[in-house]
Design an enzyme around this catalytic site. Structure first.
Site, short mmCIF file in Angstrom:
data_model
loop_
_atom_site.label_atom_id
_atom_site.label_comp_id
_atom_site.label_asym_id
_atom_site.label_seq_id
_atom_site.Cartn_x
_atom_site.Cartn_y
_atom_site.Cartn_z
N GLN A 104 23.26 -24.21 -20.05
CA GLN A 104 22.56 -22.92 -19.99
C GLN A 104 23.52 -21.84 -19.50
OE1 GLN A 104 18.34 -23.40 -18.21
NE2 GLN A 104 19.44 -25.24 -17.55
N ASP A 107 29.26 -19.05 -18.72
CA ASP A 107 30.69 -19.02 -18.40
C ASP A 107 31.43 -20.03 -19.29
OD1 ASP A 107 29.67 -20.84 -15.54
OD2 ASP A 107 30.87 -21.69 -17.15
N HIS A 122 22.24 -20.34 -23.84
CA HIS A 122 21.95 -18.94 -23.51
C HIS A 122 23.11 -18.03 -23.84
CE1 HIS A 122 18.82 -20.70 -20.51
NE2 HIS A 122 18.42 -20.76 -21.76
N CYS A 156 31.98 -0.12 -30.79
CA CYS A 156 32.30 -0.93 -31.98
C CYS A 156 33.24 -0.14 -32.90
CB CYS A 156 30.99 -1.24 -32.72
SG CYS A 156 31.21 -1.97 -34.36
N1 APR Z 1 25.50 -28.52 -7.54
C1 APR Z 1 24.38 -28.84 -8.25
N2 APR Z 1 23.27 -28.06 -8.28
C2 APR Z 1 23.29 -26.93 -7.53
C3 APR Z 1 24.40 -26.54 -6.76
C4 APR Z 1 25.54 -27.39 -6.78
N3 APR Z 1 26.63 -27.09 -6.06
N4 APR Z 1 24.10 -25.35 -6.13
C5 APR Z 1 22.85 -25.01 -6.53
N5 APR Z 1 22.36 -25.96 -7.35
C6 APR Z 1 21.06 -25.99 -8.03
C7 APR Z 1 19.96 -25.26 -7.32
O1 APR Z 1 19.31 -26.11 -6.41
C8 APR Z 1 19.04 -24.88 -8.49
O2 APR Z 1 18.12 -25.94 -8.73
O3 APR Z 1 21.23 -25.31 -9.25
C9 APR Z 1 19.99 -24.77 -9.67
C10 APR Z 1 20.21 -23.36 -10.13
O4 APR Z 1 18.99 -22.88 -10.63
P1 APR Z 1 18.94 -21.44 -11.32
O5 APR Z 1 19.68 -20.46 -10.45
O6 APR Z 1 17.50 -21.21 -11.68
O7 APR Z 1 19.83 -21.60 -12.63
P2 APR Z 1 19.42 -22.25 -14.01
O8 APR Z 1 18.46 -23.39 -13.81
O9 APR Z 1 20.67 -22.53 -14.74
O10 APR Z 1 18.65 -21.03 -14.71
C11 APR Z 1 18.32 -21.26 -16.05
O11 APR Z 1 17.48 -19.04 -16.25
O12 APR Z 1 17.39 -16.86 -16.00
C12 APR Z 1 17.80 -17.82 -16.86
O13 APR Z 1 19.51 -17.51 -18.39
C13 APR Z 1 19.28 -17.80 -17.07
O14 APR Z 1 20.57 -19.72 -17.74
C14 APR Z 1 19.70 -19.23 -16.74
C15 APR Z 1 18.37 -19.97 -16.78
#
Ligand code: APR
Length: 257
Positions: A104, A107, A122, A156
């Site tokens: 997701q 980067d 994404h 562009c």
């Molecule tokens: N290692 C593993 N997991 C971790 C770490 C780590 N070092 N640090 C944080 N986390 C976990 C957190 O506990 C959380 O459950 O990573 C998760 C991050 O959750 P989000 O910030 O919600 O990110 P994500 O799940 O990727 O979001 C999904 O939401 O808004 C959209 O497009 C955006 O791609 C994103 C999508």
């Protein structure tokens, strides 16, 4: 170097017995590279903004310079970041198992660690394109050295439109090829295979639906997350640790044979 984590026996058995490993990663995968997760409080200039308010077509239409300033700064942060031991472990894992990575994250840290990425669900920060005609923008515009509130987007060359990041904003459809590759990777799983779910809160669909689709294929679903997520209850195993601690430990287990 974070110490590697202790792995539950069931996890070791599952990974040892797997032929294919599907890895679904979220923002937590890049947290130990210094990239804030999506739902951590935004730092600095944007702490007053909810990312969900900036990552939308409406925000872009209303104020492209504000939205582009946020993404330009995130590009700067990603370019200055390095893959962490978790990214590198997944690249090493590919020497032991058939690995498919579906992320997701926008980067390029998986790629810079040496992994092939089957799908960026994404989109990608670095795939810039014209918001008007859709033409790809080659290279990178000048990036701010420090966070600034507004940065005029590049134009562009073909139509003069504003250049936007190639990310999927709320309300936009996921790239067809990313969905197709993800569904193919899930379809290739069978009993005894493993699906690693690393660093995602499991809030945003369709990504949040893929672990249960992997389980339906007979795969063993293993969560790697320091805290509980929306997906924890459907996982067969959870490892309460970070990506940079747990993933190297998994590869060590396979190295030991
Ligand atoms: N290692 C593993 N997991 C971790 C770490 C780590 N070092 N640090 C944080 N986390 C976990 C957190 O506990 C959380 O459950 O990573 C998760 C991050 O959750 P989000 O910030 O919600 O990110 P994500 O799940 O990727 O979001 C999904 O939401 O808004 C959209 O497009 C955006 O791609 C994103 C999508």
């Amino acid at each position: 170097m974070p110490e590697t984590a202790e792995l539950p026996d069931g996890v070791v058995t599952a990974v040892r017995g797997a032929r294919r490993v599907l890895v679904l990663t979220g923002a937590g995968m890049s947290a130990e590279s210094g990239i804030a997760t999506f739902r951590d409080a935004q730092t600095g200039l944007w702490e007053t903004f909810d990312p969900g308010q900036l990552a939308t077509p409406e925000a872009w239409a209303a104020d492209p310079a504000l939205v582009w300033a946020w993404y330009a700064w995130r590009i700067r942060l990603v370019r200055d970041a390095e893959p962490n031991p978790g990214h590198r472990a997944l690249a090493d894992l590919a020497a032991h198992r058939e690995v498919a990575i579906v992320t997701q994250n926008i980067d390029d840290l998986h790629e810079r660690a040496g992994s092939q990425v089957a799908a960026h669900l994404h989109g990608s920060l670095l795939d810039l394109r014209c918001a008007q005609c859709g033409a790809p923008f080659e290279g990178l515009p000048e990036l701010p050295e420090e966070p600034v509130e507004r940065v005029t987007p590049a134009s562009c060359a073909g139509c003069g439109g504003d250049v936007r990041p190639g990310v999927v904003w709320f309300g936009e459809v996921l790239p067809e090829d990313a969905v197709r590759e993800t569904e193919a990777a899930i379809g290739a799983l069978g009993p005894g295979d493993v699906c690693l779910v690393v660093g995602t809160s499991g809030i945003v669909f369709p990504a949040a639906g893929y672990p249960s689709a992997a389980a339906a294929q007979g795969a063993t679903v293993i969560e790697v997350n320091p805290v509980e997520s929306e997906l924890s209850d459907l996982c067969h195993h959870v490892v309460r640790g970070t990506a940079a601690q747990v993933l190297p430990a998994l590869v060590t287990v396979l190295d030991e044979g």
